[in-house]
Design a protein around this motif. Structure first.
Motif, PDB file in Angstrom:
ATOM      1  N   TYR A  53     -37.345   7.587  14.691  1.00 57.95           N
ATOM      2  CA  TYR A  53     -38.572   7.768  13.663  1.00 57.95           C
ATOM      3  C   TYR A  53     -37.812   5.367  13.876  1.00 57.95           C
ATOM      4  CZ  TYR A  53     -38.459  12.044  12.152  1.00 57.95           C
ATOM      5  OH  TYR A  53     -39.981  13.356  12.173  1.00 57.95           O
ATOM      6  N   GLY A  54     -37.264   5.246  13.689  1.00 56.97           N
ATOM      7  CA  GLY A  54     -37.102   3.451  13.284  1.00 56.97           C
ATOM      8  C   GLY A  54     -38.418   3.016  14.295  1.00 56.97           C
ATOM      9  N   SER A  55     -38.333   3.190  15.586  1.00 61.07           N
ATOM     10  CA  SER A  55     -39.928   3.229  16.345  1.00 61.07           C
ATOM     11  C   SER A  55     -40.975   3.140  15.857  1.00 61.07           C
ATOM     12  CB  SER A  55     -39.336   3.931  17.681  1.00 61.07           C
ATOM     13  OG  SER A  55     -38.647   3.338  18.550  1.00 61.07           O
ATOM     14  N   VAL A  56     -40.661   4.198  15.222  1.00 61.01           N
ATOM     15  CA  VAL A  56     -42.365   5.047  14.805  1.00 61.01           C
ATOM     16  C   VAL A  56     -42.695   4.042  13.920  1.00 61.01           C
ATOM     17  CG1 VAL A  56     -43.642   6.776  13.410  1.00 61.01           C
ATOM     18  CG2 VAL A  56     -42.384   7.189  15.570  1.00 61.01           C
ATOM     19  N   ALA A  57     -41.173   3.342  13.040  1.00 60.44           N
ATOM     20  CA  ALA A  57     -41.277   2.510  11.728  1.00 60.44           C
ATOM     21  C   ALA A  57     -41.962   0.788  12.112  1.00 60.44           C
ATOM     22  CB  ALA A  57     -39.874   2.861  11.065  1.00 60.44           C
ATOM     23  N   GLY A  58     -40.888   0.335  13.786  1.00 58.91           N
ATOM     24  CA  GLY A  58     -41.508  -0.754  13.544  1.00 58.91           C
ATOM     25  C   GLY A  58     -42.639  -0.922  14.250  1.00 58.91           C
ATOM     26  N   PHE A  59     -43.165   0.277  15.042  1.00 59.15           N
ATOM     27  CA  PHE A  59     -44.256  -0.562  15.829  1.00 59.15           C
ATOM     28  C   PHE A  59     -45.229   0.079  15.516  1.00 59.15           C
ATOM     29  CE2 PHE A  59     -40.485  -0.165  19.323  1.00 59.15           C
ATOM     30  CZ  PHE A  59     -40.336  -1.800  19.602  1.00 59.15           C
ATOM     31  N   GLY A  60     -45.495   0.118  14.012  1.00 55.27           N
ATOM     32  CA  GLY A  60     -46.475   0.699  13.539  1.00 55.27           C
ATOM     33  C   GLY A  60     -47.516   1.522  13.587  1.00 55.27           C
ATOM     34  N   ALA A 148     -38.874  -6.010  16.482  1.00 52.79           N
ATOM     35  CA  ALA A 148     -38.479  -4.356  16.223  1.00 52.79           C
ATOM     36  C   ALA A 148     -37.768  -3.979  17.134  1.00 52.79           C
ATOM     37  CB  ALA A 148     -40.290  -3.478  16.106  1.00 52.79           C
ATOM     38  N   GLY A 149     -37.663  -4.232  18.504  1.00 52.62           N
ATOM     39  CA  GLY A 149     -37.225  -3.338  19.842  1.00 52.62           C
ATOM     40  C   GLY A 149     -35.565  -3.830  19.002  1.00 52.62           C
ATOM     41  N   LEU A 150     -35.419  -5.306  19.189  1.00 54.06           N
ATOM     42  CA  LEU A 150     -33.574  -5.314  18.762  1.00 54.06           C
ATOM     43  C   LEU A 150     -33.062  -4.483  17.095  1.00 54.06           C
ATOM     44  CD1 LEU A 150     -33.818  -8.999  19.067  1.00 54.06           C
ATOM     45  CD2 LEU A 150     -31.960  -8.073  20.903  1.00 54.06           C
ATOM     46  N   LEU A 151     -34.355  -4.833  16.252  1.00 52.42           N
ATOM     47  CA  LEU A 151     -33.592  -3.633  15.386  1.00 52.42           C
ATOM     48  C   LEU A 151     -33.204  -2.132  15.887  1.00 52.42           C
ATOM     49  CD1 LEU A 151     -32.838  -4.354  11.969  1.00 52.42           C
ATOM     50  CD2 LEU A 151     -35.256  -4.584  11.537  1.00 52.42           C
ATOM     51  N   VAL A 152     -34.197  -1.294  16.439  1.00 52.27           N
ATOM     52  CA  VAL A 152     -33.802  -0.091  17.038  1.00 52.27           C
ATOM     53  C   VAL A 152     -33.367  -0.061  17.902  1.00 52.27           C
ATOM     54  CG1 VAL A 152     -34.998   1.787  18.025  1.00 52.27           C
ATOM     55  CG2 VAL A 152     -36.993   0.484  16.338  1.00 52.27           C
ATOM     56  N   ALA A 153     -32.456  -1.144  18.436  1.00 55.68           N
ATOM     57  CA  ALA A 153     -32.007  -0.581  19.269  1.00 55.68           C
ATOM     58  C   ALA A 153     -30.553  -0.567  18.841  1.00 55.68           C
ATOM     59  CB  ALA A 153     -31.585  -2.095  20.513  1.00 55.68           C
ATOM     60  N   GLY A 154     -29.829  -1.782  17.684  1.00 56.27           N
ATOM     61  CA  GLY A 154     -29.153  -1.480  17.327  1.00 56.27           C
ATOM     62  C   GLY A 154     -29.409  -0.090  15.982  1.00 56.27           C
TER      63      GLY A 154
END
Length: 213
Positions: A53-60, A148-154
């Motif tokens: 879900y973080g990826s959905v938000a972060g990568f639009g 966005a990738g760094l935040l999702v990985a975190g």
């Protein structure tokens, strides 16, 4: 490359995972009955769903987000029913006096998949991540794919860290519990999980009832 975003993601993932709700109760109960690995793999299912879900938000991924929000009713019904099923199964399970042995890969996979499904069927999860990513200026990939990738990985790392700490801590307590205590924990856990499932379904039933009259 701003690695502070990775650290913020860890803090976010840990904070999202830490409140003890139905997922936490299930992971605790599985750690007690099936061992630390079962509890950890259950938690990793939740961490994967959080990262998704973080990826959905972060990568639009607006199409995915729109579809999930459009299906929120059915997701809530599916999640509520599944919680009631798991609660009933927990309520009537019989504990063992012996500490749990190593769990097979099939059971670990089932533990992972069931918690992943429960977390994904909560439409509020994606809304919370959209809100946080918007506040950080990263929604829709505005801060770049790498950020966005760094935040999702975190987020995944922070959530996984919480479940690791929880499963290890609860596993240490398992050695001090007898069958009577474990039976009581199963009974209480089952009732609480069922109440969460009923809480998800009851407003829908009331809304449907009001629509008929």
């Amino acid at each position: 490359m701003d690695f502070s975003l990775f650290l913020k993601g860890i803090a976010l993932g840990f904070t999202v995972a830490a409140p003890v709700g139905p997922i936490g109760i299930l992971c605790i109960r599985r750690t007690l009955s099936d061992g630390r690995l079962s509890g950890l793999f259950s938690g990793l299912g939740a961490a994967t769903a959080d990262a998704l879900y973080g990826s959905v938000a972060g990568f639009g991924l607006t199409a995915v987000s729109g579809f999930l929000n459009g299906q929120s009713l059915w997701l809530q019904i599916a999640g509520g029913c599944f919680l009631c099923y798991l609660g009933g199964k927990t309520l009537f399970s019989k504990p063992s006096d012996r500490p749990p042995r190593s769990t097979g890969s099939g059971k670990l996979s089932a533990s992972y998949a069931s918690i992943f499904f429960l977390t994904v069927t909560n439409p509020m999860t994606i809304l919370s991540f959209v809100g946080v990513f918007t506040g950080l200026g990263l929604v829709g990939g505005q801060g770049g794919a790498l950020s966005a990738g760094l935040l999702v990985a975190g987020v995944f790392g922070g959530s996984a860290l919480w479940w690791l700490l929880l499963s290890v801590s609860v596993g240490m307590l398992r050695e001090k519990m007898n069958r009577k205590v474990l039976g009581l924990i199963n009974w209480l856990s089952g009732l609480v999980i069922i109440s969460f499932g009923a809480g998800a379904l009851f407003p829908l039933l009331i809304e449907k009832w009001n629509g008929l009259f």
